[in-house]
Design a protein around this motif. Sequence first.
Motif, mmCIF file in Angstrom:
data_model
loop_
_atom_site.group_PDB
_atom_site.id
_atom_site.type_symbol
_atom_site.label_atom_id
_atom_site.label_comp_id
_atom_site.label_asym_id
_atom_site.label_seq_id
_atom_site.Cartn_x
_atom_site.Cartn_y
_atom_site.Cartn_z
ATOM 1 N N ALA A 151 0.841 -1.207 0.000
ATOM 2 C CA ALA A 151 0.000 0.000 0.000
ATOM 3 C C ALA A 151 0.877 1.258 0.000
ATOM 4 O O ALA A 151 0.514 2.271 -0.600
ATOM 5 N N ASP B 13 3.534 1.521 -1.544
ATOM 6 C CA ASP B 13 4.229 1.457 -2.840
ATOM 7 C C ASP B 13 5.739 1.276 -2.708
ATOM 8 O O ASP B 13 6.510 1.795 -3.508
ATOM 9 N N ASP C 168 5.814 -4.250 -5.331
ATOM 10 C CA ASP C 168 4.599 -4.976 -5.723
ATOM 11 C C ASP C 168 4.364 -6.131 -4.750
ATOM 12 O O ASP C 168 5.324 -6.704 -4.223
ATOM 13 N N TRP D 192 -7.253 0.668 1.368
ATOM 14 C CA TRP D 192 -6.421 0.316 0.199
ATOM 15 C C TRP D 192 -6.835 -1.053 -0.377
ATOM 16 O O TRP D 192 -7.001 -1.224 -1.597
ATOM 17 N N GLU E 122 -10.323 -0.585 -2.109
ATOM 18 C CA GLU E 122 -10.337 0.187 -3.359
ATOM 19 C C GLU E 122 -9.636 -0.565 -4.497
ATOM 20 O O GLU E 122 -10.118 -0.606 -5.618
ATOM 21 N N ASN E 123 -8.518 -1.186 -4.173
ATOM 22 C CA ASN E 123 -7.705 -1.784 -5.238
ATOM 23 C C ASN E 123 -8.058 -3.226 -5.561
ATOM 24 O O ASN E 123 -7.736 -3.711 -6.639
ATOM 25 N N TYR E 124 -8.707 -3.914 -4.643
ATOM 26 C CA TYR E 124 -8.954 -5.346 -4.864
ATOM 27 C C TYR E 124 -10.430 -5.716 -4.662
ATOM 28 O O TYR E 124 -11.086 -6.167 -5.588
ATOM 29 N N LYS F 276 -12.986 -4.336 -6.960
ATOM 30 C CA LYS F 276 -12.805 -4.806 -8.346
ATOM 31 C C LYS F 276 -13.140 -6.285 -8.473
ATOM 32 O O LYS F 276 -12.820 -6.926 -9.467
ATOM 33 N N ARG G 167 -11.845 -8.653 -6.854
ATOM 34 C CA ARG G 167 -10.675 -9.503 -6.612
ATOM 35 C C ARG G 167 -10.677 -9.883 -5.138
ATOM 36 O O ARG G 167 -10.018 -9.261 -4.308
#
Length: 285
Positions: free
Chosen positions: A209, A211, A214, A261, A264-266, A269, A271
């Motif tokens: 998160a 950054d 990865d 985080w 929003e990112n997974y 979506k 995931r």
Amino acid sequence: MTNVKHLTVLGTGVLGSQIAFQSAYHGKTVTAYDINDDILVKAKERAAELAKTYLAEIPGATQESVDAALGRLSFTSDLAVAAGEADLVIEAVPEVAKIKEDTFARLNDVAPSATIFATNSSTLLPSQIAPSSGREDRFLAMHFANRVWQFNTCEIMGTPNTSKETFDTAVQTATEIGMVPIPMHKEKAGYLLNSILVPWLAAAAELAAGDYADPQAVDQVWKIATGSPLGPFQIYDIIGLNTPYNIMMSGDADQQKLGAWLKENYIDKGRLGQSSGHGFYDYTS
Ligand code: NAD
């Protein structure tokens, strides 16, 4: 050999159905209890599914052995019937203190006085629930992990009032039903596994998160440098992202940022981890 021959499981959801089938598979006579007959229809379907899973995944399982397990498993929505002959009752009802306390109080009225009560609660300490059981010396936690036949730990945690005999019986019974007992000396929220796992997963999320790298790179360094077969983000995908998200959102402001985080990112979506085909990794091909 303990004198636990008849084991009763309260709640036939994800964990209760597994504990019941696992115990029956290992030779116990098992009664599974849930609140109404409609839910018991689903419980029987879960048992039939578990029989197929054991057949496919347990080395040495045969049609005869899973059929025999099903034969040792009965279902009821009558608590008095469920408790009547139980040597050990394992509770796996929803993770709500009031539901657990009410359940144990009613159980205490109908169970034989020698019956041991265990809770499978993931987050409540047994000493919180024990007073409702009316038998604090015969009360403790036996904590199983999802997919009990594969991840076969049983963390065993007593309260200051749990008798040694009760604790030892729980340890021995866990072995008899194919679990690896993990005895604890005293109470701790999160038991042993989650006391390690939750901060470890959060530390990994902080790196991705923030950054710094990865998720795949985080997993790689963990696996290569420690010799572990799985990295933290692979574990996220196995658990499913909703549970860590809920844990983070009940933590402090930093934890909640990590939860946001993840969402929003997974999660937003779709995931959600292995079960949805995608998480930090893709599982569709
Ligand atoms: P679940 O929601 O899948 O199942 C709960 C079951 O309890 C349902 O069948 C429901 O009908 C039944 N129920 C509801 N009220 C009841 C009552 N008053 N009396 C009896 N049954 C009642 O939940 P789950 O995931 O199986 O979790 C159950 C317990 O196991 C929780 O304490 C949880 O913390 C613990 N646990 C869950 C996991 C997991 O991965 N799911 C892992 C370890 C421990």
